[in-house]
Design an enzyme around this catalytic site. Structure first.
Site, PDB file in Angstrom:
ATOM      1  N   TYR A  98      83.855  54.237  24.235  1.00 40.38           N
ATOM      2  CA  TYR A  98      83.824  54.518  22.604  1.00 40.38           C
ATOM      3  C   TYR A  98      84.690  55.904  22.462  1.00 40.38           C
ATOM      4  O   TYR A  98      84.960  56.557  23.593  1.00 40.38           O
ATOM      5  CB  TYR A  98      82.148  54.697  22.218  1.00 40.38           C
ATOM      6  CG  TYR A  98      81.158  55.030  23.096  1.00 40.38           C
ATOM      7  CD1 TYR A  98      81.222  55.791  24.338  1.00 40.38           C
ATOM      8  CD2 TYR A  98      80.017  54.360  22.564  1.00 40.38           C
ATOM      9  CE1 TYR A  98      80.177  55.878  24.959  1.00 40.38           C
ATOM     10  CE2 TYR A  98      79.006  54.423  23.549  1.00 40.38           C
ATOM     11  CZ  TYR A  98      79.007  55.380  24.735  1.00 40.38           C
ATOM     12  OH  TYR A  98      77.769  55.127  25.254  1.00 40.38           O
ATOM     13  N   HIS A 100      75.250  56.503  16.421  1.00 36.75           N
ATOM     14  CA  HIS A 100      75.164  57.915  16.420  1.00 36.75           C
ATOM     15  C   HIS A 100      75.478  58.568  15.146  1.00 36.75           C
ATOM     16  O   HIS A 100      76.438  59.493  15.043  1.00 36.75           O
ATOM     17  CB  HIS A 100      76.166  58.090  17.466  1.00 36.75           C
ATOM     18  CG  HIS A 100      75.947  57.609  18.900  1.00 36.75           C
ATOM     19  ND1 HIS A 100      76.805  57.571  19.922  1.00 36.75           N
ATOM     20  CD2 HIS A 100      74.429  57.218  19.545  1.00 36.75           C
ATOM     21  CE1 HIS A 100      75.999  56.884  21.079  1.00 36.75           C
ATOM     22  NE2 HIS A 100      74.750  57.069  20.691  1.00 36.75           N
ATOM     23  N   ASN A 135      76.714  60.918  23.544  1.00 39.16           N
ATOM     24  CA  ASN A 135      75.550  60.788  22.755  1.00 39.16           C
ATOM     25  C   ASN A 135      74.804  61.540  22.382  1.00 39.16           C
ATOM     26  O   ASN A 135      74.549  62.753  22.718  1.00 39.16           O
ATOM     27  CB  ASN A 135      74.768  59.601  23.700  1.00 39.16           C
ATOM     28  CG  ASN A 135      75.441  59.019  24.649  1.00 39.16           C
ATOM     29  OD1 ASN A 135      76.201  59.410  25.340  1.00 39.16           O
ATOM     30  ND2 ASN A 135      75.414  57.381  24.343  1.00 39.16           N
TER      31      ASN A 135
HETATM   32  N1  6FA Z   1      71.303  59.212  21.220  1.00 38.07           N
HETATM   33  C1  6FA Z   1      71.313  59.817  22.290  1.00 38.07           C
HETATM   34  O1  6FA Z   1      71.814  61.134  22.415  1.00 38.07           O
HETATM   35  N2  6FA Z   1      71.226  58.950  23.400  1.00 38.07           N
HETATM   36  C2  6FA Z   1      71.125  57.833  23.555  1.00 38.07           C
HETATM   37  O2  6FA Z   1      71.174  57.124  24.416  1.00 38.07           O
HETATM   38  C3  6FA Z   1      70.824  57.110  22.241  1.00 38.07           C
HETATM   39  N3  6FA Z   1      70.835  55.791  22.114  1.00 38.07           N
HETATM   40  C4  6FA Z   1      70.421  55.439  20.887  1.00 38.07           C
HETATM   41  C5  6FA Z   1      69.883  54.067  20.474  1.00 38.07           C
HETATM   42  O3  6FA Z   1      70.020  53.293  21.708  1.00 38.07           O
HETATM   43  C6  6FA Z   1      69.549  53.365  19.501  1.00 38.07           C
HETATM   44  C7  6FA Z   1      69.191  52.006  19.342  1.00 38.07           C
HETATM   45  C8  6FA Z   1      69.322  54.406  18.172  1.00 38.07           C
HETATM   46  C9  6FA Z   1      68.976  54.150  17.013  1.00 38.07           C
HETATM   47  C10 6FA Z   1      69.918  55.652  18.753  1.00 38.07           C
HETATM   48  C11 6FA Z   1      70.450  56.048  19.842  1.00 38.07           C
HETATM   49  N4  6FA Z   1      71.085  57.539  19.783  1.00 38.07           N
HETATM   50  C12 6FA Z   1      71.008  58.039  20.870  1.00 38.07           C
HETATM   51  C13 6FA Z   1      70.952  58.254  18.510  1.00 38.07           C
HETATM   52  C14 6FA Z   1      69.813  59.285  18.375  1.00 38.07           C
HETATM   53  O4  6FA Z   1      68.472  58.632  18.807  1.00 38.07           O
HETATM   54  C15 6FA Z   1      69.903  59.991  16.974  1.00 38.07           C
HETATM   55  O5  6FA Z   1      71.207  60.389  16.862  1.00 38.07           O
HETATM   56  C16 6FA Z   1      68.787  61.076  16.713  1.00 38.07           C
HETATM   57  O6  6FA Z   1      67.556  60.527  17.008  1.00 38.07           O
HETATM   58  C17 6FA Z   1      68.706  61.354  15.226  1.00 38.07           C
HETATM   59  O7  6FA Z   1      67.907  62.354  15.059  1.00 38.07           O
HETATM   60  P1  6FA Z   1      67.380  62.667  13.496  1.00 38.07           P
HETATM   61  O8  6FA Z   1      66.550  64.078  13.824  1.00 38.07           O
HETATM   62  O9  6FA Z   1      68.722  63.003  12.735  1.00 38.07           O
HETATM   63  O10 6FA Z   1      66.843  61.634  12.872  1.00 38.07           O
HETATM   64  P2  6FA Z   1      65.673  60.556  13.688  1.00 38.07           P
HETATM   65  O11 6FA Z   1      66.123  59.120  13.028  1.00 38.07           O
HETATM   66  O12 6FA Z   1      65.734  60.552  15.101  1.00 38.07           O
HETATM   67  O13 6FA Z   1      64.360  60.787  13.125  1.00 38.07           O
HETATM   68  C18 6FA Z   1      64.067  60.761  11.679  1.00 38.07           C
HETATM   69  C19 6FA Z   1      62.433  60.732  11.608  1.00 38.07           C
HETATM   70  O14 6FA Z   1      62.344  60.828  10.184  1.00 38.07           O
HETATM   71  C20 6FA Z   1      61.931  59.448  12.242  1.00 38.07           C
HETATM   72  O15 6FA Z   1      60.733  59.990  12.804  1.00 38.07           O
HETATM   73  C21 6FA Z   1      61.424  58.919  11.006  1.00 38.07           C
HETATM   74  O16 6FA Z   1      60.182  57.910  10.738  1.00 38.07           O
HETATM   75  C22 6FA Z   1      61.038  60.160   9.843  1.00 38.07           C
HETATM   76  N5  6FA Z   1      61.302  59.521   8.412  1.00 38.07           N
HETATM   77  C23 6FA Z   1      62.474  59.002   7.934  1.00 38.07           C
HETATM   78  N6  6FA Z   1      62.272  58.901   6.485  1.00 38.07           N
HETATM   79  C24 6FA Z   1      61.083  59.579   6.260  1.00 38.07           C
HETATM   80  C25 6FA Z   1      60.344  59.771   5.034  1.00 38.07           C
HETATM   81  N7  6FA Z   1      60.900  59.548   3.877  1.00 38.07           N
HETATM   82  N8  6FA Z   1      59.145  60.366   5.021  1.00 38.07           N
HETATM   83  C26 6FA Z   1      58.655  60.698   6.217  1.00 38.07           C
HETATM   84  N9  6FA Z   1      59.319  60.555   7.530  1.00 38.07           N
HETATM   85  C27 6FA Z   1      60.497  60.007   7.481  1.00 38.07           C
END
Ligand code: 6FA
Length: 540
Positions: free
Chosen positions: A395, A475, A517
């Protein structure tokens, strides 16, 4: 009720924020739309072979590939049309957990950060103290199923790559490789859930409500008064108020934070008009005179990635991870249950590498590789031994110039409006060149065979005809970028322009794609972001 701080979302950003705000003695409410994940946080979803233990699907690193194979994937956000975790921990509950300490470039002015962010080391140090990386996650200190690492190292050794411990020298990302590093502790998924969440949840001044979705912020012009949720037991119309000087921190992720903004009358007019036409969401919008026009959803990027599939006679593809849920190899399962050691203590990646590359536009882009046993798909005219397959994902990261746009459709589902990969043809040229360079020495590694693409397909054709969605690396960053007034969504304090007390600390404010990542960079960013919020006067 009311609260000094309301934190929306418990992903990589939100849990760091919740912990530091509660540590500072603030009265904090944390709202999460999903339910529990890790066993230590109340999760219970597990395969038959783990019954009698407190280990769940989310705890066991070796179950990572089953996130994409399950018939009831309740952890994915159903109203986001790319992969996003809607569960405690967000993406960090379900991701591959590859974990890199950020290089200086991840917070540099050149990459779009305000000058006041350049000194990230104290914050990265805070992250490391809470969540050290490991490249040998098994509790016995040994590494397992390492054939793919050996084969890939043999290929890279022909190309003058240095073998290093990647997280020992975060700034060295040119012609280096090393073992994959993870945010695991004691052979289990940890990330922010086993660390920041555990200290936050114990504080009496923090309240945690799961299965609660924030729909919009309630505001009077630029002053946020509270949040509106889907739970009317929490207050009239589901509204939860702030104290007079209170603040909201959105950490709902790169897709869901923009949607909350649109539903609050903040963003481009075309998106707010979609909300206006929705019979449920429309009436909650502020009057049009109070709409705040900001470039929410613009400037989005994600690493474009291309999979290369090989076979090598030494590789154990581990049945392509297809048996790990229902019929794991008995000795590996028993070993893991006994003391969290062995193959199940690793997620699938085994080796990572980086190099810098020049483009004809004079810009430098970095190429990352991740090698693992198994393959998501094989397209080949060769006969091949399926038990020997391995994948190198290539990537492009820091330096990519392609950008897209995300938004919502009429159903209010969050989705890409302009896909962010290869909108600049130079990004594609550089990735193609990087793949060609990597493959030059395949013939020099005895037994190594490239099967996808096969020898009837050129690299150019393979990349040019790659399914667009397949380029997705999950990402996503940049949908609410930090930066200067006029071109960005949040200022250097992470405060949304045009508001008094609305902040964002999640992947969406990161202006350009990080080197690796991203969850390590996001957590380090959140350490610095929450320190800035606490330091900004006028708050509770
Ligand atoms: N990042 C890495 O560093 N290493 C990895 O190996 C990696 N792999 C993946 C992967 O295999 C997949 C399938 C995915 C989807 C992502 C991967 N990533 C990896 C990326 C990494 O996980 C993300 O970049 C990171 O988690 C993003 O962090 P944020 O804090 O920006 O956001 P999240 O999506 O983690 O959390 C958002 C939270 O808000 C969730 O718990 C969600 O339920 C909650 N939420 C959303 N809308 C809401 C609402 N309206 N009210 C209340 N809660 C809400």
């Amino acid at each position: 009720i009311p609260y000094d701080y309301i934190v929306v979302g418990t992903g990589a950003g939100g849990l760091v924020v919740a912990d530091r705000l509660s540590e500072a003695g603030k009265k904090v409410l944390v709202l999460e739309r999903g339910g529990p994940s890790l066993g230590s946080a109340g999760g219970t979803y597990q395969p038959a072979w783990l019954q009698g233990t407190s280990l769940t699907k989310f705890d066991v690193p070796g179950l990572f590939e089953t996130m994409f194979q399950d018939s009831n994937p309740f952890w994915w956000c159903k109203d986001v049309n790319v992969f996003a975790g809607c569960i405690l921990g967000g993406g960090t509950a379900i991701n591959g957990a590859l974990y890199w300490y950020p290089p200086d470039s991840d917070f540099s002015v050149a990459n779009g950060w305000p000058k006041s962010w350049a000194n990230h080391h104290p914050y990265t140090a805070k992250l490391k103290a809470r969540l050290p990386a490991t490249d040998h996650p098994s509790t016995d200190g040994k590494r397992y199923l390492m054939q793919v690492a050996d084969v890939t190292a043999a290929l890279l050794n022909k190309q003058n790559y240095a073998n290093i411990t990647i997280n020992d020298v975060p700034d060295w990302k040119d012609h280096v490789y090393g073992y994959s590093a993870f945010s695991f502790i004691d052979g289990k998924r940890a990330g922010p859930i086993a660390t920041y969440y555990q200290t936050a949840i114990k504080r009496p001044n923090l309240t945690y409500k799961q299965y609660t979705t924030v729909l919009n912020v309630v505001r009077d012009g630029g002053k946020i008064l509270g949040v509106r949720t889907n739970d009317t037991s929490l207050g009239p119309d589901g509204v939860i108020p702030l104290t007079p000087k209170g603040r909201v921190v959105l950490a709902a992720g790169a897709y869901s934070t923009p949607r909350i903004l649109f539903r609050s009358g903040i963003g481009p007019t075309d998106m707010i008009n979609i909300v206006k036409n929705d019979p449920a969401a429309g009436p909650a919008l502020p009057p049009e005179s109070q709409w705040i026009n900001l470039p929410v959803g613009d400037n989005v990027s994600d690493n474009p990635s291309i999979n290369l599939v090989f076979t090598h006679p030494s590789v154990d593809a581990y049945d392509n991870w297809a048996q790990v849920w229902t019929a794991p190899r008995p000795s590996d399962a028993a070993q893991y249950i006994k003391d969290q050691s062995g193959i199940f203590a690793h997620a699938s990646p085994r080796l990572n590498f980086w190099r810098a590359m020049g483009g004809r536009d004079g810009k430098t882009r970095w190429l990352q590789g991740t090698a693992r046993p198994g393959a998501a798909s094989v397209t080949t005219s060769y006969p091949y031994n399926v038990s020997n397959i391995m994948t190198i994902t290539t990537y492009l990261s820091t330096g990519i110039t392609s950008r897209g746009r995300i938004g919502i459709d009429a159903a209010l589902t969050a989705r890409p409006l302009v896909e962010p990969w290869f909108t600049d043809p130079v990004d594609k040229e550089v990735l193609i060149q990087g793949i060609k360079d990597l493959l030059v020495n395949v013939k020099d590694v005895p037994g190594l065979t490239l099967i996808t693409p096969d020898n009837t397909t050129t690299i150019d054709d393979y990349v040019n005809s790659y399914p667009t969605g397949g380029l997705n690396s999950n990402h996503w960053v940049g949908s609410c970028s930090i930066g200067a007034k006029g071109s960005a969504v949040v200022d250097e304090w992470t405060k949304v322009y045009g508001t008094d007390n609305l902040f964002i600390i999640d992947a969406s404010i990161i202006p350009t794609i990080p080197m690796g990542n991203p969850h390590g960079t996001i957590m380090a960013m959140a350490e610095q972001g929450v320190a800035k919020v606490l330091a900004l006067s006028g708050g509770p």
